[in-house]
Scaffold this active site. Structure first.
Site, mmCIF file in Angstrom:
data_model
loop_
_atom_site.group_PDB
_atom_site.id
_atom_site.type_symbol
_atom_site.label_atom_id
_atom_site.label_comp_id
_atom_site.label_asym_id
_atom_site.label_seq_id
_atom_site.Cartn_x
_atom_site.Cartn_y
_atom_site.Cartn_z
ATOM 1 C CG HIS A 143 -2.027 -0.990 1.163
ATOM 2 N ND1 HIS A 143 -3.355 -0.652 1.255
ATOM 3 C CD2 HIS A 143 -2.010 -2.339 1.023
ATOM 4 C CE1 HIS A 143 -4.104 -1.741 1.185
ATOM 5 N NE2 HIS A 143 -3.296 -2.785 1.034
ATOM 6 C CG HIS A 195 -2.413 -3.859 5.326
ATOM 7 N ND1 HIS A 195 -1.211 -4.037 4.687
ATOM 8 C CD2 HIS A 195 -3.349 -4.473 4.555
ATOM 9 C CE1 HIS A 195 -1.402 -4.729 3.574
ATOM 10 N NE2 HIS A 195 -2.689 -5.013 3.472
ATOM 11 C CG HIS A 216 -4.082 -10.369 3.947
ATOM 12 N ND1 HIS A 216 -3.503 -9.615 4.926
ATOM 13 C CD2 HIS A 216 -4.288 -9.529 2.890
ATOM 14 C CE1 HIS A 216 -3.350 -8.376 4.503
ATOM 15 N NE2 HIS A 216 -3.830 -8.302 3.283
ATOM 16 C CG ASN A 219 0.427 -12.773 4.421
ATOM 17 O OD1 ASN A 219 -0.331 -13.704 4.181
ATOM 18 N ND2 ASN A 219 1.742 -12.884 4.254
ATOM 19 C CG ASP A 248 -0.054 -17.742 -2.349
ATOM 20 O OD1 ASP A 248 0.354 -18.040 -1.204
ATOM 21 O OD2 ASP A 248 0.153 -16.626 -2.879
ATOM 22 N N GLY A 249 0.655 -21.132 -0.956
ATOM 23 C CA GLY A 249 1.940 -21.747 -0.661
ATOM 24 C C GLY A 249 3.080 -20.765 -0.564
ATOM 25 C CG ASP A 274 -4.738 -9.752 -1.449
ATOM 26 O OD1 ASP A 274 -5.381 -8.754 -1.817
ATOM 27 O OD2 ASP A 274 -3.663 -9.667 -0.827
ATOM 28 C CG LEU A 307 4.403 -11.513 -0.852
ATOM 29 C CD1 LEU A 307 3.866 -12.316 0.331
ATOM 30 C CD2 LEU A 307 4.353 -12.351 -2.113
ATOM 31 N N GLY A 309 -0.602 -8.425 -3.334
ATOM 32 C CA GLY A 309 -1.736 -9.250 -3.724
ATOM 33 C C GLY A 309 -1.259 -10.612 -4.185
#
Length: 382
Positions: A143, A195, A216, A219, A248-249, A274, A307, A309
């Protein structure tokens, strides 16, 4: 109104797969589940599923883009249509277009676009997710920190202005007072923490004030350590907190997600993508608020390797939940359908194959490759 009978499929009914069960669809709704030979099948149009799986349609609370389109770039009805079309191919039949941190004028434009999209009955759109700008610079991820601000009365009025569908807001508890969070939640907005660098105590106070989930999990939030449980620890300790997972690993190691799933009731976890514009488009790069994002090995990263998304679709997320997290198929599908529907307060409309529910359905093969979808009773082949 004549009914359509979906026959010869293996139907996922909450926790089991049923054979020999026909699903009757009338208009936008599921009218009944019947066995072969039932009188209600007479006169119905027959649609043969040829032995495929019939699953409840996937519900995605966090969709930044798809089909080459980023919602922040063009918060319009046309963008929402393009994003929904891209994700429908992967089983998402209900979604929240997601706007990351931006100016209040852009947020106003995005909300207006979603309001119009719902009025025009754009397939799949059920509301909006505003992710920021009321978040922490310490956990900003990709962001733009120049957009960040505290949540005040003006922000609450804007965030609660959609007037239809569902509004989900991701904020950092430290960027708003408990009273302001309560006012936002009391207005009907679903509030999630994300966030954020909030302490364990600050996060628990936010739950008391109306925050019902975390965005998420793991994260972009304060981690769990031996002396400070942080937002992660609060989310896993609170039995009622909903936890979004990007499976997504790459965002989170599968072993860490498996530990999280052992920490609290399974029905409080939900899959999110995401997703960025690369989903459904094959694009290998795109711009995010002036920064180039590159898709490498299925992961979206900026020039610093941060990262930004994901490049995952919901069918793949479900498949990964089965393969990487070793979950039963029914459990993984619930995390993509019934659970997010409950989180949004739509548990009587979406997320199950049952009489009275909206006919939002996914037809898939054994490998969870989507063959066709139904949104409000309207079929589309992939």
């Amino acid at each position: 109104m004549s009914a359509t009978a979906l026959v010869n499929g293996r139907v996922l009914l909450d926790d089991r797969i049923a054979g020999g069960c026909a699903v009757l669809v009338e208009g936008e709704r599921i009218a009944a589940l019947v066995q072969a030979g039932d009188a209600r099948l007479r006169g119905a149009r027959v649609h043969d599923l040829e032995g495929a799986l019939l699953l409840p349609g996937f519900v995605d609370c966090q969709v930044n883009g798809g089909g080459g389109v980023l919602f922040n770039d063009a918060p319009s009805v046309e963008s929402i249509e393009a994003i929904g079309r891209a994700h429908r191919r992967f089983g998402t039949t209900a979604f929240l277009p997601t706007l990351i941190s931006d100016d209040l004028s852009v947020i106003r434009e995005a909300i207006a676009a979603v309001r119009e999209a719902i009025a025009r009955r754009v397939p799949g759109v059920i509301g909006v997710h505003i992710e920021g700008p009321f978040i922490s610079a310490a956990r900003k991820g990709a962001h733009d920190a120049a957009k960040f601000r505290d949540l005040d009365e003006r922000g609450v009025a804007l965030l609660s202005s959609l007037g239809t569908g569902r509004t989900l807001v991701t904020l950092a508890p430290e960027m708003a007072t408990p009273a302001t969070i309560r006012k936002l939640a009391d207005s009907g907005v679903v509030v999630s923490a994300g966030h954020t660098n909030a302490t364990y105590e600050e996060t628990l106070a936010a739950f008391e004030s109306g925050v019902t989930g975390v965005t998420h999990l793991f994260n972009a939030m304060s981690p769990m350590t031996n002396r400070e449980p942080g937002t992660v620890g609060a989310a896993l300790h609170d039995p009622d907190c909903w936890c979004g997972l990007i499976v997504d690993g790459r965002h989170v190691h599968p072993a860490v997600l498996q530990l999280a799933l052992r920490a609290k009731a399974a029905d409080r976890f939900m899959l999110v993508t995401d997703a960025m514009p690369s989903v459904g488009s094959g694009r290998e790069d795109f711009l995010l608020q002036g920064r180039r994002i590159t898709v490498k090995d299925g992961v979206c990263v900026d020039e610093n390797g941060t990262l930004a998304g994901s490049a995952i679709d919901m069918a793949t997320a479900v498949r990964n939940a089965v393969d990487l997290l070793e979950l039963p198929l029914a459990h993984a599908v619930r995390m993509a359908s019934a659970n997010p529907a409950r989180f949004l307060g739509l548990e009587r409309e979406l997320g199950r194959i049952a009489p009275g529910y909206r006919a939002n359905l996914v037809v898939a093969d054994e490998g969870l490759v989507v063959r066709e979808t139904w949104i409000d009773g309207v079929r589309e082949a992939v």
